[in-house]
Design an enzyme around this catalytic site. Structure first.
Site, PDB file in Angstrom:
ATOM      1  N   LEU A   1       0.818  -1.219   0.000  1.00  5.69           N
ATOM      2  CA  LEU A   1       0.000   0.000   0.000  1.00  5.69           C
ATOM      3  C   LEU A   1       0.848   1.263   0.000  1.00  5.69           C
ATOM      4  CD1 LEU A   1      -2.753  -1.073   2.570  1.00  5.69           C
ATOM      5  CD2 LEU A   1      -2.702  -1.381   0.083  1.00  5.69           C
TER       6      LEU A   1
ATOM      7  N   GLY B   1      -1.642   6.407  -2.575  1.00  2.68           N
ATOM      8  CA  GLY B   1      -2.754   6.292  -3.532  1.00  2.68           C
ATOM      9  C   GLY B   1      -3.859   5.396  -2.963  1.00  2.68           C
ATOM     10  N   HIS B   2      -3.474   4.247  -2.412  1.00  5.12           N
ATOM     11  CA  HIS B   2      -4.474   3.356  -1.800  1.00  5.12           C
ATOM     12  C   HIS B   2      -5.157   4.051  -0.616  1.00  5.12           C
ATOM     13  CE1 HIS B   2      -1.569   0.220  -3.422  1.00  5.12           C
ATOM     14  NE2 HIS B   2      -2.703  -0.149  -3.963  1.00  5.12           N
TER      15      HIS B   2
ATOM     16  N   ASP C   1      -5.193   2.993 -13.131  1.00  3.05           N
ATOM     17  CA  ASP C   1      -5.558   1.803 -13.914  1.00  3.05           C
ATOM     18  C   ASP C   1      -6.906   2.085 -14.589  1.00  3.05           C
ATOM     19  OD1 ASP C   1      -3.354  -0.052 -13.073  1.00  3.05           O
ATOM     20  OD2 ASP C   1      -4.175   0.453 -11.114  1.00  3.05           O
TER      21      ASP C   1
ATOM     22  N   SER D   1       2.589   0.565  -6.651  1.00  3.01           N
ATOM     23  CA  SER D   1       3.336  -0.403  -5.826  1.00  3.01           C
ATOM     24  C   SER D   1       4.609  -0.841  -6.532  1.00  3.01           C
ATOM     25  CB  SER D   1       2.472  -1.631  -5.538  1.00  3.01           C
ATOM     26  OG  SER D   1       1.268  -1.222  -4.960  1.00  3.01           O
ATOM     27  N   ARG D   2       4.647  -0.681  -7.848  1.00  6.92           N
ATOM     28  CA  ARG D   2       5.836  -1.099  -8.600  1.00  6.92           C
ATOM     29  C   ARG D   2       6.982  -0.108  -8.480  1.00  6.92           C
ATOM     30  NH1 ARG D   2       4.096  -5.105 -12.575  1.00  6.92           N
ATOM     31  NH2 ARG D   2       1.895  -5.278 -12.227  1.00  6.92           N
TER      32      ARG D   2
END
Ligand code: PAF
Length: 283
Positions: free
Chosen positions: A35, A38-39, A152, A188-189
């Protein structure tokens, strides 16, 4: 207060029933963990809408077309829960793979149209995996609303499509992209980027923003996109998966800017694949 961590569908359902009996509504934030802010902004949006909040943490194997990508996906549940606790999240729904995909699992939710092209072209099976697991999460949590980030954007379009088509009684809420100070979309990347890669990464948002401006000013779309691709490679991106103008509503490809549109890009820095998108504003 620390959220309760739930591992089985039976317990999740029981807890959701309990919340409803007390007159609460439920907001679900589906995640694969790792996380970041953004989350957390999705959690805050769900709280602001007055819901009791469930955050699911499940690294869904069926949406990874590359097993190496699945292996490398960052996992740290304790760190995730520590980030969620101060936000007043009620439930962390963290099933294991066997709870999600019992023996003999044979069903796939597959969306045509919006899932084609962009990430759908280079990640075969990815959106079937996403649509199937999100359908399961929505049915398991029986949430009133579910929150997804617009980074996304194609995923969000796929989810909106099957929720409408399958009459799933849930409100899908798309939330704005959160960016680092230098413009890099939070992901997360990003933690997998090398030091040099991290310095290069904001060039993706810069190239998209400049291309959007050029298209808004009436420049030829093909030329603008070719120029943006060149600038990304010059900045240090290793390769470009796609850089495309698409209609905002149904994601159909656009050679000319004649309807509400977004620019979408996916590009590699070494073995890290970054995606981003920006709105192209009408004149
Ligand atoms: O966006 C994600 O993190 C995942 O694709 C999702 C929606 C949680 C499904 O696994």
């Amino acid at each position: 207060m620390k959220p309760v961590i739930v591992r089985t569908i039976d317990e999740l359902r029981e807890r959701v029933r309990g919340l409803r009996k007390q007159g609460h509504t439920v907001g679900l934030v589906p995640t694969m963990g790792a996380l970041h802010a953004g989350h957390l902004s999705l959690v805050q949006a769900a709280k602001a809408d007055g819901h009791k909040v469930i955050v699911s943490i499940f690294v869904n194997p069926t949406q990874f077309n590359d097993p190496k990508d699945l292996d490398k996906y960052p996992r740290d549940e304790a760190a995730d829960v520590a980030l969620l606790a101060p936000l007043g999240v009620d439930i962390v729904w963290a099933p294991d793979v066997d709870e999600m995909y019992a023996d003999g699992f044979s069903t796939t939710v597959s969306v045509s149209g919006v899932s084609e092209g962009l990430c759908g072209a280079t990640r075969p099976g990815h959106f079937d995996g996403v649509a199937t697991v999100v359908t399961k999460l929505l049915l398991q949590a029986q949430a009133d609303a579910a929150y997804f980030g617009q980074k996304d954007f194609q995923q969000l379009a796929v989810i909106n499509r099957f929720v409408t088509d399958l009459n799933i009684p849930v409100e899908i809420v798309g939330c704005p992209i959160l960016r680092e100070d230098d413009g890099l979309a939070m992901s997360s990347r990003n933690v997998r980027l090398s030091e040099t890669g991290r310095k290069t990464a904001p060039a993706l948002f810069l190239a998209l923003s400049k291309a959007a401006e050029d298209i808004e000013s009436g420049n030829d779309v093909t030329r603008v996109l070719a120029h943006a691709s060149k600038s990304l490679l010059e900045a240090g991106f290793t390769s470009i998966d796609y850089l495309e103008l698409r209609a905002s509503d149904n994601l159909s490809p656009m050679a000319q800017f004649d309807r509400p549109a977004r620019l979408f890009a996916a590009a590699f820095l070494g073995d890290v694949r970054l995606i981003d998108n920006v709105v192209v504003k009408g004149r």
